[in-house]
Design an enzyme around this catalytic site. Structure first.
Site, PDB file in Angstrom:
ATOM      1  N   ASN A   1       0.811  -1.237   0.000  1.00 45.43           N
ATOM      2  CA  ASN A   1       0.000   0.000   0.000  1.00 45.43           C
ATOM      3  C   ASN A   1       0.837   1.276   0.000  1.00 45.43           C
ATOM      4  O   ASN A   1       0.436   2.277  -0.569  1.00 45.43           O
ATOM      5  CB  ASN A   1      -0.982  -0.011   1.176  1.00 45.43           C
ATOM      6  CG  ASN A   1      -0.283  -0.018   2.514  1.00 45.43           C
ATOM      7  OD1 ASN A   1       0.675  -0.761   2.716  1.00 45.43           O
ATOM      8  ND2 ASN A   1      -0.732   0.810   3.416  1.00 45.43           N
TER       9      ASN A   1
ATOM     10  N   CYS B   1      -2.820   1.812   6.636  1.00 38.98           N
ATOM     11  CA  CYS B   1      -3.076   1.045   7.866  1.00 38.98           C
ATOM     12  C   CYS B   1      -3.826   1.881   8.884  1.00 38.98           C
ATOM     13  O   CYS B   1      -4.621   1.368   9.647  1.00 38.98           O
ATOM     14  CB  CYS B   1      -1.768   0.517   8.434  1.00 38.98           C
ATOM     15  SG  CYS B   1      -0.537   1.812   8.633  1.00 38.98           S
TER      16      CYS B   1
ATOM     17  N   GLU C   1       4.418  -4.119  12.293  1.00 44.15           N
ATOM     18  CA  GLU C   1       3.497  -3.010  12.040  1.00 44.15           C
ATOM     19  C   GLU C   1       2.351  -3.592  11.230  1.00 44.15           C
ATOM     20  O   GLU C   1       2.503  -3.853  10.034  1.00 44.15           O
ATOM     21  CB  GLU C   1       4.216  -1.891  11.271  1.00 44.15           C
ATOM     22  CG  GLU C   1       5.284  -1.193  12.085  1.00 44.15           C
ATOM     23  CD  GLU C   1       4.741  -0.448  13.291  1.00 44.15           C
ATOM     24  OE1 GLU C   1       3.555  -0.038  13.248  1.00 44.15           O
ATOM     25  OE2 GLU C   1       5.478  -0.295  14.265  1.00 44.15           O
TER      26      GLU C   1
HETATM   27  P1  NAD Z   1       0.793  -9.098   3.647  1.00 42.80           P
HETATM   28  O1  NAD Z   1       0.889  -9.510   5.081  1.00 42.80           O
HETATM   29  O2  NAD Z   1       0.001  -9.909   2.734  1.00 42.80           O
HETATM   30  O3  NAD Z   1       2.259  -8.997   2.995  1.00 42.80           O
HETATM   31  C1  NAD Z   1       3.277  -8.206   3.560  1.00 42.80           C
HETATM   32  C2  NAD Z   1       4.625  -8.738   3.115  1.00 42.80           C
HETATM   33  O4  NAD Z   1       4.844 -10.019   3.701  1.00 42.80           O
HETATM   34  C3  NAD Z   1       4.762  -8.925   1.609  1.00 42.80           C
HETATM   35  O5  NAD Z   1       6.047  -8.500   1.216  1.00 42.80           O
HETATM   36  C4  NAD Z   1       4.616 -10.435   1.448  1.00 42.80           C
HETATM   37  O6  NAD Z   1       5.250 -10.950   0.296  1.00 42.80           O
HETATM   38  C5  NAD Z   1       5.307 -10.922   2.699  1.00 42.80           C
HETATM   39  N1  NAD Z   1       4.967 -12.277   3.124  1.00 42.80           N
HETATM   40  C6  NAD Z   1       3.890 -13.032   2.789  1.00 42.80           C
HETATM   41  N2  NAD Z   1       3.950 -14.228   3.420  1.00 42.80           N
HETATM   42  C7  NAD Z   1       5.073 -14.218   4.175  1.00 42.80           C
HETATM   43  C8  NAD Z   1       5.669 -15.159   5.074  1.00 42.80           C
HETATM   44  N3  NAD Z   1       5.117 -16.335   5.321  1.00 42.80           N
HETATM   45  N4  NAD Z   1       6.814 -14.814   5.699  1.00 42.80           N
HETATM   46  C9  NAD Z   1       7.376 -13.609   5.476  1.00 42.80           C
HETATM   47  N5  NAD Z   1       6.862 -12.679   4.627  1.00 42.80           N
HETATM   48  C10 NAD Z   1       5.718 -12.984   3.993  1.00 42.80           C
HETATM   49  O7  NAD Z   1       0.307  -7.581   3.704  1.00 42.80           O
HETATM   50  P2  NAD Z   1      -0.114  -6.675   2.461  1.00 42.80           P
HETATM   51  O8  NAD Z   1      -1.424  -7.189   1.990  1.00 42.80           O
HETATM   52  O9  NAD Z   1       1.022  -6.536   1.536  1.00 42.80           O
HETATM   53  O10 NAD Z   1      -0.315  -5.238   3.149  1.00 42.80           O
HETATM   54  C11 NAD Z   1      -1.520  -4.769   3.652  1.00 42.80           C
HETATM   55  C12 NAD Z   1      -1.535  -4.898   5.163  1.00 42.80           C
HETATM   56  O11 NAD Z   1      -0.426  -4.195   5.710  1.00 42.80           O
HETATM   57  C13 NAD Z   1      -2.768  -4.262   5.782  1.00 42.80           C
HETATM   58  O12 NAD Z   1      -3.250  -5.103   6.793  1.00 42.80           O
HETATM   59  C14 NAD Z   1      -2.228  -2.975   6.393  1.00 42.80           C
HETATM   60  O13 NAD Z   1      -2.966  -2.478   7.477  1.00 42.80           O
HETATM   61  C15 NAD Z   1      -0.852  -3.400   6.808  1.00 42.80           C
HETATM   62  N6  NAD Z   1       0.019  -2.233   6.973  1.00 42.80           N
HETATM   63  C16 NAD Z   1       0.421  -1.869   8.220  1.00 42.80           C
HETATM   64  C17 NAD Z   1       1.196  -0.724   8.409  1.00 42.80           C
HETATM   65  C18 NAD Z   1       1.638  -0.268   9.771  1.00 42.80           C
HETATM   66  O14 NAD Z   1       2.549   0.550   9.840  1.00 42.80           O
HETATM   67  N7  NAD Z   1       1.027  -0.737  10.850  1.00 42.80           N
HETATM   68  C19 NAD Z   1       1.565   0.031   7.285  1.00 42.80           C
HETATM   69  C20 NAD Z   1       1.132  -0.367   6.032  1.00 42.80           C
HETATM   70  C21 NAD Z   1       0.365  -1.509   5.880  1.00 42.80           C
END
Ligand code: NAD
Length: 512
Positions: free
Chosen positions: A151, A281, A247
């Site tokens: 995002n 987020c 996060e």
């Molecule tokens: P996601 O959890 O699907 O993926 C995040 C990352 O993790 C990607 O790079 C993905 O390839 C990787 N990943 C997937 N499986 C993994 C595993 N088993 N081990 C290690 N890495 C793995 O999240 P998304 O859909 O890309 O992002 C959206 C989410 O992120 C929303 O829930 C949003 O709220 C959250 N977010 C949080 C913050 C914050 O600062 N709190 C900021 C931005 C987004």
């Protein structure tokens, strides 16, 4: 239409993923998925490069950040084009969320890292101060694995990388497979800024690469993403006793008091909910408005929402949903809410005029707290408004959530704003503002409950990439320790007299 599609390859060949634009659904290229071996090679290079980098003064490491800032300012159009192409976000969203914040993060931490990371003397308490000195020395952890989401693909890859590097670590960065090139820009930026080879490797790939990184033997994981993946990462880290910062998702509440400036609050609700098409987020995901002003507030929100423009090019306010699965989640939440009695005041459907993954900005009323739209992270341009009796009910419902990332409170009374803010169980709260806390780099940013563990910003965030080593120095060169033995009854009763004096008398308690 999937935005990321596996490409069939010969057995044993490297996996490949095809990418499409969420705005036009047109193909925009392919990536090779980094394997476990690629991760191991990058880790070995990082281990070789890191000690010399850690040995440089912080001010020298900061010089690389200043050069990166200059390059980013000069090449921002080029960088923005990559981000816009992969995410479809309007240029202003990309500029504000990705570029402005990136420049600010580089400058903020480059300017202050030396002070924040300086070893410091810590006064000891009581009689210990007579005999010992304490130094607290932030030491780099070694190699940090950074895993980022789609995002905010540039800033959420860059910011943890900047902090980890400034603290003297090497970084292995794994951006989201949905927006890999935007994450890869971070590697290109630091290479151009003269970061020594091996210190930062970008590993493109999906969850498999992410999991390989978590298991590779790094010294910390900084993860930004969903709660579900964060939990898996945390479990893998726990098994290895590996520190991690998580996060994760949010379901930020907005509380509108009876004395709020309704025009500003309505503007804040619309910006908070629809910025980046709700894919932040700490987007405003649910509103609790006090009954006395609910009708007028809602009318103003709807009026502003109806004026928003969606588009693919030119001037527009809202881009597409970047990941197709997210669009399904949004549709599911809205459909369930309608089925349970919610009323759609505007939006409530995919945009029928655009081919890409566009969901119309949506305002819902007559929602109840058992609906997914009030309980689960929607991560899309949907704003449910719930009318409440008073502020106490608003706070109670705001806290009735498994998330605790951000929140915002709207009132003309500063004392009331602060009181309500500190009653909400979230990592941060804005009063008469929204979605700002990540950009105030002084503020430690982190979630409570399922929204995360640890902090990304502020001195706390930077020091999270260090081990704060405690160095205790005896003022007398160890003379007393040399006379430690033999134990005797006289020594025991002397100690007991000291204990009585210290903690059993008024004078002693004043001293400790
Ligand atoms: P996601 O959890 O699907 O993926 C995040 C990352 O993790 C990607 O790079 C993905 O390839 C990787 N990943 C997937 N499986 C993994 C595993 N088993 N081990 C290690 N890495 C793995 O999240 P998304 O859909 O890309 O992002 C959206 C989410 O992120 C929303 O829930 C949003 O709220 C959250 N977010 C949080 C913050 C914050 O600062 N709190 C900021 C931005 C987004």
């Amino acid at each position: 239409m999937a935005i990321v599609t596996p490409i069939e390859v010969a057995p044993g060949a490297r996996r490949r993923l095809a990418l499409a634009s969420p705005a036009s659904l047109e193909p925009i290229g392919e990536i090779e998925v980094a394997s476990r071996e690629d991760v191991a090679r990058a880790l070995a290079a990082a281990r070789r490069a890191q000690p010399a980098w850690a040995g440089r003064p912080t001010a020298e490491r900061a010089q690389v950040m200043w050069r990166a800032l200059e390059i980013l300012l000069a090449k921002q159009e080029e960088y923005l084009a990559v981000i816009e192409r992969e995410s479809g976000k309007p240029k202003t969203d990309a500029l504000m969320i990705e570029m402005f914040s990136a420049c600010d993060a580089l400058a903020y931490f480059a300017k202050r890292a030396e002070r924040m990371l300086r070893p410091r003397k810590q006064r000891l308490h009581g009689i210990l101060a007579l005999a010992k000195q304490l130094r607290l020395v932030p030491r780099p952890l070694g190699v940090v694995g950074v895993i980022s989401p789609w995002n905010g693909p540039f800033i959420l890859s860059l910011n943890p990388t900047v902090q980890a590097l400034l603290a003297g670590n090497a970084v292995l960065l794994k951006p989201s497979e949905v927006t890999p090139r935007s994450g890869a820009l971070v590697g290109e930026l630091f290479a151009a800024a003269g970061l020594p080879d091996g210190l930062l490797s970008v590993l493109l790939g999906d969850g498999e690469t992410g999991a390989a990184l978590v298991e590779a033997g790094v010294d910390k994981i900084s993860f930004t993403g969903s709660v579900a993946t964060g939990r898996r990462v945390a479990e893998a880290c726990a098994r290895q006793l590996l520190p991690c910062t998580l996060e994760l998702g949010g379901k930020d509440p907005m509380v509108v008091c009876a004395d709020a400036d309704l025009d500003r609050a309505a503007g804040g609700a619309v910006a908070g909910a629809f910025f980046n098409a709700g894919q932040i987020c700490f987007s405003t995901e649910r509103v609790y408005v006090v009954d006395a002003v609910a009708d007028e507030f809602t009318r103003r929100v709807v009026e502003r929402t109806r004026a928003l423009r969606q588009g693919v090019s030119g001037e527009f306010d809202l881009g597409p949903i970047i990941w197709p699965r997210q669009l399904e989640i949004i549709e599911g939440h809205v459909a369930e809410a309608i089925e349970k009695g919610a009323k759609v005041l505007c939006g409530g459907r995919r945009n029928p005029h655009l081919a890409g993954l566009y969901y119309e900005p949506t305002v819902l009323v007559d929602v109840t707290h058992d609906m997914k739209i009030m309980r689960e992270e929607t991560f899309g341009p949907v704003l449910p408004i719930l009318r409440v009796r008073d502020e106490d009910e608003a706070v109670r419902l705001a806290n009735d959530s498994r998330y605790g990332l951000g929140a915002n409170v709207w009132t003309r009374d500063a004392a009331r704003g602060l009181r309500l803010a500190t009653q909400i169980d979230s990592g941060s709260v804005c009063v008469n503002d929204m979605t700002m806390t990540y950009g105030a780099f002084e503020a430690p940013f982190g979630g409570r409950k399922e929204s995360g563990v640890g902090f990304v910003n502020g001195p706390e965030g930077l020091l999270g990439y260090c081990h704060l080593q405690a160095v205790l120095i005896d003022r007398f060169g160890g003379r007393q320790i040399a006379a430690h033995y033999p134990y005797s009854a006289a020594r025991t009763s002397q100690m007991q007299r000291i204990m009585r004096l210290l903690w059993g008398s008024r004078l002693g308690r004043w001293l400790v």
